[in-house]
Design a protein around this motif. Structure first.
Motif, PDB file in Angstrom:
ATOM      1  N   GLY A 261      -7.591 -24.878  -2.062  1.00  0.00           N
ATOM      2  CA  GLY A 261      -7.032 -24.648  -0.721  1.00  0.00           C
ATOM      3  C   GLY A 261      -6.596 -23.211  -0.577  1.00  0.00           C
ATOM      4  N   GLY A 262      -5.436 -23.006   0.000  1.00  0.00           N
ATOM      5  CA  GLY A 262      -4.887 -21.661   0.097  1.00  0.00           C
ATOM      6  C   GLY A 262      -5.511 -20.843   1.197  1.00  0.00           C
ATOM      7  N   SER A 263      -6.658 -20.217   0.919  1.00  0.00           N
ATOM      8  CA  SER A 263      -7.324 -19.420   1.932  1.00  0.00           C
ATOM      9  C   SER A 263      -8.820 -19.613   1.795  1.00  0.00           C
TER      10      SER A 263
ATOM     11  N   TYR B 187     -11.000 -17.450   1.193  1.00  0.00           N
ATOM     12  CA  TYR B 187     -11.490 -16.710   0.029  1.00  0.00           C
ATOM     13  C   TYR B 187     -11.370 -17.564  -1.220  1.00  0.00           C
ATOM     14  N   MET B 188     -10.203 -18.200  -1.344  1.00  0.00           N
ATOM     15  CA  MET B 188      -9.943 -19.009  -2.525  1.00  0.00           C
ATOM     16  C   MET B 188     -10.933 -20.170  -2.596  1.00  0.00           C
TER      17      MET B 188
ATOM     18  N   ARG C 142      -3.763 -14.383  -1.398  1.00  0.00           N
ATOM     19  CA  ARG C 142      -4.880 -15.289  -1.118  1.00  0.00           C
ATOM     20  C   ARG C 142      -4.558 -16.712  -1.558  1.00  0.00           C
ATOM     21  N   MET C 143      -3.761 -16.843  -2.607  1.00  0.00           N
ATOM     22  CA  MET C 143      -3.362 -18.190  -3.044  1.00  0.00           C
ATOM     23  C   MET C 143      -2.436 -18.820  -2.020  1.00  0.00           C
ATOM     24  N   MET C 144      -1.554 -18.010  -1.424  1.00  0.00           N
ATOM     25  CA  MET C 144      -0.550 -18.562  -0.522  1.00  0.00           C
ATOM     26  C   MET C 144      -0.964 -18.473   0.940  1.00  0.00           C
ATOM     27  N   GLY C 145      -2.094 -17.794   1.201  1.00  0.00           N
ATOM     28  CA  GLY C 145      -2.546 -17.660   2.577  1.00  0.00           C
ATOM     29  C   GLY C 145      -1.657 -16.756   3.415  1.00  0.00           C
TER      30      GLY C 145
END
Lengths: 166, 401, 364
Positions: A25-27, A29-30, B112-115
């Motif tokens: 999840g997250g973004s 990109y991830m 990027r992990m946390m958006g």
């Protein structure tokens, strides 16, 4: 190709050797770069990697990173992140092995860049890469005991008469 | 994409075999004993504490075995005991010549992990500083490469200009080498009001230095003779061995993460990706790698000029606006990468829902590039080995971590 | 001048062996004074020139503008610990710095510093000079071999190969001059070039020599310029200066043949290198640029001004060597040998042939 499609192709070719798909999840990109598939049958890793590299629709010619991890539940993992310079798509897969028998086949013959990454994995986590041409410690001294990045690692009090702690 | 590179796949990676290329061996030469020469860890040209075990036949290098770890701190173990923001100073100390780029990559990975979306102004400052740092790093790379070839003077011209860059950093964040400046979600300080003017002056001055270094070093006949046709890295080998940055581009592969996997606001700027073309000798030789660095330096100046034009000067946004109160990414893992001056700097971060990362693994470009040294230096002379090592441009802090 | 000194001492001490011995000692020590003073100056010049070339200030702390820095450096070297590696061959290890220094010191014996002063007026002067500088090679090889260090050995081997090779083009260039002058005595060679810049050997030599017409000597000028270039480049290689500093290539061999040396023994190598620079520069100015002659004929001539001209010319070439050192990168061993054997020796041969042809043709 999206990661899901790559996973499906792989699953269709190797069937039972491939486990479940973990979407991150997250973004965006991830999700794109870090979603990974589990490899259940890890004796087939070298073949799967060879397939990923040589299949004309995939062409994963670059192994970005080979990371090793201690999961803390008596298992160790190796995570392979790869990309294709031609198609600009990414894929990753993960192998989990028990801590008392941490043997994973090497992928050095598929991607030469895995050579030092695997040596580092052996040095830090203690995963034995079967068939590696030169599996020596790389960052620590040859006579160092233990693998520091394991969760249960206790640093030695002395190393060759020198105090280790500070 | 076919114009990108034409290549055939190597089925088996080059295994460490002791072979001297045929063109370097005279027939019927007298069999002599091999000599093992220890280069380093204290040696003027290993760029830090690297030890090379060179197997020599007279002046010819038969094999090289790099021994690393003299600067190993096991920073990955430290990270497991630190919170996410506390890792940043450790990241600085990896590539101490390009600390801004390391921070940028790490901050980006956690964002990027946390958006997290950071304000536009922060992105501008980050890219500006990343490019300045790239120039600073290339200045050292070019200068020390000159030292390896025996030219001392360009090195000091490079350091003179690097000083201006460090001054800008110092004005903004108080530190000259290890900054802890780029935070997760923002920056530690706003840009100092003088920096934009200093930057304009710097670009003008630095273009002159670029031309001067080209005159004095790059197109010097002796320098060209010394660097061409040695340490040749073929594109398919380069990709298979994981080379990145100027090392990969020197082999003629047009691959730059700023363009091919854009991050931050790099997609707003016009810049070329220079590649090695065998300008003086063969594609992928040491001269090509040096020349790619020289051209990249110029491209970074172009980017900086565009930033100076587009920079939102009236934007009074707080640079710490998007910094989260609590940095605790959800369970998951990421492999995030950016273009460091030396190549692809990747962070593999695994989060187990805590305030500290469960595992941080760094794919450092210098580490992977250095692993190519034995492949590209076999069969050349001892003096060439030093030049080939210099053309890889390693920073031991990053190799050993 | 030797007789003058002896007479002075006899006047002071009375006739006897003492005066004779003392005169010889003083006479022998004179070049040492010159070398030491020159070395102080050259070290400072190297530091300051390199600094100015590199946009720095150089040493600024010791004395005004740092001009006392060389003295501080020498004091530092004197105080350093004299280390002999346990595995070294101690006799040879301790002997070699002296041998290297003697090699370059002996050369000063024949240099005509002025019309009034030449240490020893040998009729084989230049031949003697080339021969004794060969001693340096032995010293360097001894140093490299006895240190029992792979880097030293590498440096010594390269150095010997390089110096021995480059003595050939240097010798050929010297031969061209000797053929025109018809003598190997350096003082006579200097005297031949009297009467202004047009009589210097770089411009074809004296225009009033027996058997030569003015125009004939001019025909030699272009050939002699090439000979001068060959000599100058070869002299750079013989003194191990950039771009031929392969024997002590810092980036590869740490310090080459003197890696293991410390304190005064290192200082001796250092001094020998600087003394060598002066010798080759002096020879270049004697053979090609008139030695102690003023470029304006009688104007500004005379023995005292002669000394000024001579040292001026020699130190000018030392400065050129320093300038080259801080500008150029270093060659590789095979490229060095290529330049010597495939470029400079053929050109040297050609100059010798041309000069020989012209001289014999017009002499009869």
């Amino acid at each position: 190709m999206t990661n899901q499609e790559i996973f499906d192709t792989l699953k269709a070719t190797y069937g039972g050797a491939i486990g479940s798909f973990h979407e991150q999840g997250g973004s965006a990109y991830m999700k794109r770069t870090s979603s990974y598939a589990d490899i259940v049958e890890y004796s087939q890793i070298a073949q799967i990697c060879q397939y990923l590299r040589d299949e004309p629709t995939l062409e994963f010619d670059n192994l970005n990173c080979l990371s090793c991890d201690d999961n803390g539940d008596k298992t160790l993992s190796v995570i392979y992140h790869m990309e294709s310079l031609k198609f600009k798509h990414h894929f990753a897969f993960k192998v989990t092995v028990p801590i008392d028998h941490p043997v994973v086949p090497t992928v050095t013959r598929v991607w030469a860049s895995a050579n030092w990454h695997e040596r580092e994995g052996w040095d830090m986590i203690g995963i034995q890469f079967h068939g590696h041409p030169d599996l020596r410690r790389i960052l620590l001294d040859d006579d160092w005991e233990g693998h520091p990045l394991r969760k249960d690692y206790k640093e030695p009090e002395f190393y060759r008469g020198m105090k280790v702690g500070y | 994409m076919s114009e990108l590179f034409n290549r055939t796949m190597t089925t088996i990676a080059p295994a460490p075999v002791k072979i001297i290329p045929a063109e370097r061996v005279e027939p019927n030469r007298i069999k002599t004993e091999e000599m093992i020469l220890n280069v380093g860890p204290q040696h003027p040209s290993t760029h830090g504490v690297l030890r090379l075990e060179a197997v020599l036949d007279g002046e010819l290098v038969i094999d090289v075995i790099p021994h690393l770890g003299y600067l190993h701190r096991c920073f990955e173990k430290h990270c497991e005991a630190m919170t996410y923001p506390q890792v940043i100073p450790y990241v600085d100390r990896m590539d101490y010549l390009a600390a801004m780029n390391s921070e940028h990559g790490y901050a980006l990975a956690v964002e990027r992990m946390m958006g997290i979306e950071v304000p536009e102004k922060v992105e501008f400052i980050r890219v500006l500083f990343a490019e300045l740092q790239r120039i600073a790093s290339h200045l050292v790379a070019v200068g020390t490469f000159g030292l390896d070839v025996g030219a001392f003077t360009p090195f000091l011209y490079c350091f003179r200009d690097r000083e201006d860059i460090l001054e800008m950093f110092e004005k903004t964040c108080g530190a000259r080498l290890l900054y802890n400046y780029i935070w997760v979600g923002g920056l530690s300080h706003d840009l100092h009001p003088d920096v934009l003017k200093m930057c304009r002056d710097f670009v003008k001055k630095n273009r002159a230095t670029h031309a001067e270094v080209n005159n004095l070093l790059t197109f010097n006949k002796i320098f060209v003779e010394r660097t061409i046709n040695i340490g040749i890295l073929k594109p398919d080998v380069a990709i298979n061995c994981g080379a990145s940055g100027p090392m990969l581009r020197g082999s003629g592969v047009k691959w730059d993460l700023r363009r091919d996997d854009p991050y931050s606001i790099y997609d707003r700027f016009e810049f070329d990706i220079p590649v090695g073309t065998g300008k003086m000798g063969t594609v992928g030789d040491c001269f090509d790698r040096h020349w790619v660095r020289m051209l990249e330096w110029e491209q970074s100046l172009n980017i900086i000029e565009q930033i100076l034009e587009q920079y939102p000067q009236d934007d009074k946004t707080d640079v710490q606006k998007a910094v989260p109160k609590r940095i605790k990414p959800a369970i998951g893992e990421i492999y995030s990468r950016t273009e460091n001056p030396r190549g692809e700097l990747g962070y593999y971060i695994s989060s187990k829902d805590g305030i500290n990362p469960a595992r941080v693994k760094v794919r450092s470009p210098a580490f992977v590039n250095l692993s190519l040294l034995p492949i590209i230096s076999r069969g050349y002379m001892m003096a060439d080995l030093i030049i080939i090592l210099g053309s890889i441009d390693i920073v031991l802090g990053e190799v050993d971590r | 001048m030797f007789d003058g000194l002896r007479d002075l001492l006899i006047g002071l001490l009375g006739k006897g062996d003492l005066a004779d011995v003392l005169a010889v000692v003083v006479y022998c020590a004179l070049p040492l004074v010159v070398i030491l003073l020159y070395a102080l100056f050259a070290i400072l010049a190297e530091m300051k020139l390199s600094a100015w070339l590199q946009d720095r200030l150089g040493p600024m702390r010791v004395g005004p503008w740092g001009i006392l820095q060389p003295i501080a450096d020498i004091l530092k070297l004197l105080q350093k610990e004299d280390i002999t590696p346990t595995q070294a061959d101690k006799k040879l290890y301790n002997l070699s710095p002296f041998l290297v220094f003697i090699g370059s010191y002996l050369g000063f014996a024949v240099l005509p510093f002025s019309a009034m002063y030449a240490g020893a007026r040998l009729n084989v002067g230049i031949f003697y000079l080339v021969a004794v500088s060969g001693l340096v090679v032995v010293g360097i090889l001894m140093a490299g071999w006895s240190s029992n260090n792979k880097y030293s050995l590498f440096g010594a081997m390269r150095s010997v190969a390089q110096i021995v090779s480059y003595e050939i083009p240097a010798g050929l260039a010297i031969l061209s001059v000797v053929m025109i002058a018809g003598t190997m005595d350096l003082q006579t060679i200097s005297k031949l070039q009297e009467g202004g810049v047009q009589n210097w050997f770089i411009f074809g030599g004296p225009k009033n020599l027996a058997g030569f017409g003015g125009a004939t000597a001019w025909a030699l000028a272009p050939v002699m310029m090439i000979a001068f270039l060959i000599y100058f480049i070869a002299s750079l290689a013989e003194t191990n200066r950039v771009p031929f500093d392969i024997p002590e290539a810092e980036s590869e061999l740490v310090a080459g043949y003197h890696t293991e040396y410390s304190a005064m023994k290192f200082a001796l190598f250092f001094l020998a290198e600087y003394a060598n620079m002066l010798v080759v520069s002096a020879v270049a100015s004697i053979l090609f640029l008139g030695g102690w002659n003023s470029p304006f004929g009688e104007f500004l001539g005379g023995p005292v001004m002669g000394l000024v001209w001579f040292l001026g010319k020699a130190i000018f070439f030392v400065m050129v060597q320093i300038w080259i050192r801080w500008t150029l990168p270093r060659l590789r061993v095979d490229q060095l040998m290529h330049i010597c054997w495939k470029v400079m020796i053929p050109f040297g041969m050609a100059t010798v042939l041309l000069v020989g042809t012209i001289v014999t043709w017009f002499a009869h």
